[in-house]
Design a protein around this motif. Sequence first.
Motif, PDB file in Angstrom:
ATOM      1  N   ARG A  98       0.838  -1.204   0.000  1.00  0.00           N
ATOM      2  CA  ARG A  98       0.000   0.000   0.000  1.00  0.00           C
ATOM      3  C   ARG A  98       0.872   1.252   0.000  1.00  0.00           C
ATOM      4  O   ARG A  98       0.616   2.197  -0.757  1.00  0.00           O
ATOM      5  CB  ARG A  98      -0.900  -0.008   1.232  1.00  0.00           C
ATOM      6  CG  ARG A  98      -1.751   1.242   1.394  1.00  0.00           C
ATOM      7  CD  ARG A  98      -2.219   1.377   2.825  1.00  0.00           C
ATOM      8  NE  ARG A  98      -1.092   1.457   3.741  1.00  0.00           N
ATOM      9  CZ  ARG A  98      -1.185   1.341   5.064  1.00  0.00           C
ATOM     10  NH1 ARG A  98      -2.359   1.150   5.615  1.00  0.00           N
ATOM     11  NH2 ARG A  98      -0.119   1.423   5.835  1.00  0.00           N
ATOM     12  N   ASP A  99       1.910   1.250   0.833  1.00  0.00           N
ATOM     13  CA  ASP A  99       2.798   2.411   0.911  1.00  0.00           C
ATOM     14  C   ASP A  99       3.555   2.619  -0.396  1.00  0.00           C
ATOM     15  O   ASP A  99       3.774   3.747  -0.829  1.00  0.00           O
ATOM     16  CB  ASP A  99       3.778   2.250   2.075  1.00  0.00           C
ATOM     17  CG  ASP A  99       3.080   2.253   3.432  1.00  0.00           C
ATOM     18  OD1 ASP A  99       1.926   2.717   3.501  1.00  0.00           O
ATOM     19  OD2 ASP A  99       3.686   1.766   4.410  1.00  0.00           O
ATOM     20  N   GLU A 100       3.951   1.487  -1.042  1.00  0.00           N
ATOM     21  CA  GLU A 100       4.666   1.592  -2.313  1.00  0.00           C
ATOM     22  C   GLU A 100       3.780   2.218  -3.385  1.00  0.00           C
ATOM     23  O   GLU A 100       4.205   3.096  -4.136  1.00  0.00           O
ATOM     24  CB  GLU A 100       5.141   0.209  -2.767  1.00  0.00           C
ATOM     25  CG  GLU A 100       6.269  -0.360  -1.924  1.00  0.00           C
ATOM     26  CD  GLU A 100       6.638  -1.776  -2.336  1.00  0.00           C
ATOM     27  OE1 GLU A 100       5.886  -2.379  -3.140  1.00  0.00           O
ATOM     28  OE2 GLU A 100       7.674  -2.286  -1.868  1.00  0.00           O
ATOM     29  N   PHE A 101       2.527   1.769  -3.445  1.00  0.00           N
ATOM     30  CA  PHE A 101       1.610   2.315  -4.440  1.00  0.00           C
ATOM     31  C   PHE A 101       1.339   3.788  -4.160  1.00  0.00           C
ATOM     32  O   PHE A 101       1.221   4.598  -5.080  1.00  0.00           O
ATOM     33  CB  PHE A 101       0.295   1.534  -4.431  1.00  0.00           C
ATOM     34  CG  PHE A 101       0.386   0.196  -5.114  1.00  0.00           C
ATOM     35  CD1 PHE A 101       0.946   0.081  -6.371  1.00  0.00           C
ATOM     36  CD2 PHE A 101      -0.096  -0.952  -4.496  1.00  0.00           C
ATOM     37  CE1 PHE A 101       1.024  -1.143  -7.005  1.00  0.00           C
ATOM     38  CE2 PHE A 101      -0.018  -2.180  -5.119  1.00  0.00           C
ATOM     39  CZ  PHE A 101       0.546  -2.275  -6.385  1.00  0.00           C
ATOM     40  N   ALA A 102       1.215   4.142  -2.875  1.00  0.00           N
ATOM     41  CA  ALA A 102       0.954   5.535  -2.506  1.00  0.00           C
ATOM     42  C   ALA A 102       2.115   6.425  -2.940  1.00  0.00           C
ATOM     43  O   ALA A 102       1.910   7.530  -3.444  1.00  0.00           O
ATOM     44  CB  ALA A 102       0.720   5.649  -0.997  1.00  0.00           C
ATOM     45  N   GLU A 103       3.352   5.938  -2.767  1.00  0.00           N
ATOM     46  CA  GLU A 103       4.524   6.699  -3.181  1.00  0.00           C
ATOM     47  C   GLU A 103       4.537   6.908  -4.688  1.00  0.00           C
ATOM     48  O   GLU A 103       4.989   7.932  -5.190  1.00  0.00           O
ATOM     49  CB  GLU A 103       5.804   5.973  -2.749  1.00  0.00           C
ATOM     50  CG  GLU A 103       6.041   5.992  -1.245  1.00  0.00           C
ATOM     51  CD  GLU A 103       7.281   5.194  -0.860  1.00  0.00           C
ATOM     52  OE1 GLU A 103       7.989   4.753  -1.784  1.00  0.00           O
ATOM     53  OE2 GLU A 103       7.533   5.022   0.340  1.00  0.00           O
ATOM     54  N   MET A 104       4.036   5.896  -5.436  1.00  0.00           N
ATOM     55  CA  MET A 104       4.014   5.976  -6.896  1.00  0.00           C
ATOM     56  C   MET A 104       2.879   6.850  -7.406  1.00  0.00           C
ATOM     57  O   MET A 104       2.807   7.156  -8.587  1.00  0.00           O
ATOM     58  CB  MET A 104       3.859   4.566  -7.490  1.00  0.00           C
ATOM     59  CG  MET A 104       5.052   3.674  -7.280  1.00  0.00           C
ATOM     60  SD  MET A 104       4.610   1.926  -7.492  1.00  0.00           S
ATOM     61  CE  MET A 104       3.752   1.983  -9.053  1.00  0.00           C
ATOM     62  N   GLY A 105       1.939   7.225  -6.513  1.00  0.00           N
ATOM     63  CA  GLY A 105       0.790   7.993  -6.942  1.00  0.00           C
ATOM     64  C   GLY A 105      -0.321   7.145  -7.521  1.00  0.00           C
ATOM     65  O   GLY A 105      -1.259   7.660  -8.113  1.00  0.00           O
ATOM     66  N   ALA A 106      -0.198   5.805  -7.375  1.00  0.00           N
ATOM     67  CA  ALA A 106      -1.223   4.889  -7.880  1.00  0.00           C
ATOM     68  C   ALA A 106      -2.318   4.763  -6.825  1.00  0.00           C
ATOM     69  O   ALA A 106      -2.384   3.795  -6.063  1.00  0.00           O
ATOM     70  CB  ALA A 106      -0.602   3.527  -8.196  1.00  0.00           C
TER      71      ALA A 106
END
Length: 582
Positions: A98-106
Motif C-alpha cells: 500500500r505504501d509503495e503504491f501511494a509513493e508511486m501515486g497509484a
Amino acid sequence: MYLWKRDNGFTYQQRIPASVESKFGKSPIRVNLGPLSAADARKRAIILSGAAMQLMDDPDMTRETLVYSLRALNEELKAIKSARFSKGFEAYGVSKRRDEFAEMGADEAALDQERKLAVVDAERGVLASFHKRLETIADAMSKDSIAWEAERGTYQSVVALLGSLDRQQNAITVGPTLTTAVTMARRPPMPFPSPAVVKSAESVAIESYTDVTDPRAFTPETKFGVAGRVILDARRAALDITDKDRGRYEERLEATFAAFLEVIGDHPLKYYVPLHLQDFATVLGKVPTNRTKYPIFKGLTLEAMGRKNDALPEGKRIRRLSRTTVKEHITQIKLIWQKATAGVIGVRDIRSFDVTMPASAAAPIDREGLPIASLNKWLADIVTPKIMGKPHKAWLPLVGYLTGMRLAEIVYLQSSDIVTIDGNEVFDLRLPLIIGGKKVDRQLKTKTSVRVVAIHPLLRECGFIDFAKKQRGRGGFIFPHYHRSKDPADTAQKQMANWMIALGIHETQRQVFHSLRHNAKAWFRIHAGDGLADKQCGHAASSVGAKYGFKALEPEEIEKIMSIPAPRGIDFMPLITWHQAQ
C-alpha cells in the motif's frame, strides 16, 4: 491424561477408561503435539482429552478412527496458531505494498491494498478471538465437571469447526475461511468419518474447477499471459483512460507485464515461484534507460539490450534503469499477479518475496530544489524583452515557485479558477474546467491534488495576477498557447527544459522545472509548518492524525500562507520594477 516432553516436543497420552477397554483396548493413546511451550502443551492436551472422552461415547467409534481424529484435531489446532502468524506476516506485506503504491501515486491500487489490509486485520482479530475462546474452553475443562458441562455445547461446535473431518457430514455452517462465525448449535456429537472419506478443502476446490463456466475463472493451468491480459483489460474498462496521468500508468502496467513475460516466459500460473521476481529485477538492472530512442537497441530483447550496452565503450554506455524504476516494475507485477491469482487454488503467492535491488541498476537521482543563484538568474531572464514577449512561457517559473503547483496543474489554469474566499484570492483547483461552455473534470495527479492554492502577494506585485485575469479568450486558459498541442503539459515541460539548458541551470533529472516545487515546499514548511505545506502543495498527510480537519485550506490558513515573508536571498525586484513600469 498424561503429558511429557521429548526432543521433538511434547507428547500427550490418554488412558482408556476401564468401562470401554473391551472396545478400544488397554494401551493408552498417544499424540505428538510438536514443539510448544509447557503452558500451550497443557491447554492443547486438555482440549484433546475432552475430545477423546466425547468420541469414546460414540457407539460406532473404533480405536483407529479415534486416534486419527485426535491427531487431525491437533493439526487443526496447530493451523490456527500458524494462521495467526501468517495473517500478521500478510498484513505487513499488504501495508508495505500500500505504501509503495501511494509513493508511486497509484491511488486506486493503494486504496485496493487499504481495503485488503482491513480484511486481513479483521481475519487476524477473529483468529485471535477464536484462539482465546479455545483457551477459555481449556480452562473450563481443567476445573470441574460442572464448568465442563457449561462449556460442552460450545466445545462441540468448536471441535466441529476445527475438524475438517466432519465437514462433509455435519450441518454446521462454515465459510471458506476460519473468519466465518461458528454456528453455536447445541446438538449431540456427530460421528467422525473414516480417513478414507475425508477430503481437504483444497481437493474439493480443485474438483470444483470442472464445473466452472466463466472463462475468466482461472485455474493453475491458465497461462499468466492470458490471466494478466484479462485483468489489464478489465482495469481499462473500469477506469477513465481519458485521464492522461491514469492512461500513462495503465500504459506502464502494460509495458511491465510484457517485459515480465519476455524475461521469464509465459507459463501456467502454477509454474511461477517467488524467485522469478528476483530474476526479472536482475535483468532490468542492466536495461538502458530510454532504450527506444537508440537505434542500436532496436529489435533486441531486454537481456540482449543489457549485454549490448555493457559492450559499449565506457564513455558511450547509456545510463541503466534506476533502482527506483526497477522497484516500480516489481510492484506493478505484484499488483497484476495479485488480481490474476485471486481465488486460484494451487499457485504460489510470489508477492511475499523481498526482492534484492540489483547493484547493476543506476542509483536513484535525488531531485532537489534549485540553488539561489540559479533561481535569481532565471527570474532576471524573465523580464528580458525576448522572454516577456512570450508571456505563456515567461510566467511559468514564477507561478511554480510561489505556489508549489505542478507544471501540469499550472498549464490548465483558467482565469475563472481565481476566486475570492473571505476576501483573499486563491486558485480553486476543486472547480471543473470550462471548455466549450461545458464543465470538464480537471485532470489532477492524486486525490490530494484537488485543493485550494493560496496566492502569495508576490504574485500580484510581480504582475502575474493582472496578466492572468485578462486571459478571457481561447478557452479561458491562462496559458492557451500550450493547448494547441495534444499534450500541453509535455510541451511546456520541453520548453522549460530548453530554457533552463540555455541558462546553464539545468541538470538532467536533478535540476529541472519540478525542482521549483521542492523550493516552494521548503519555503512553506519553514514559515507555515508541514501541515499547511502539504495542503498547499497537494501532498498526502504524513500521519493519521494529520489527516484530521478540513481537506482544503481554511481562510485562516490561507491568510497565514499569504503572510509569510519572501524567500530569503531571492531577488524579485526585476519583476516588481517591470510591473510598476507597465
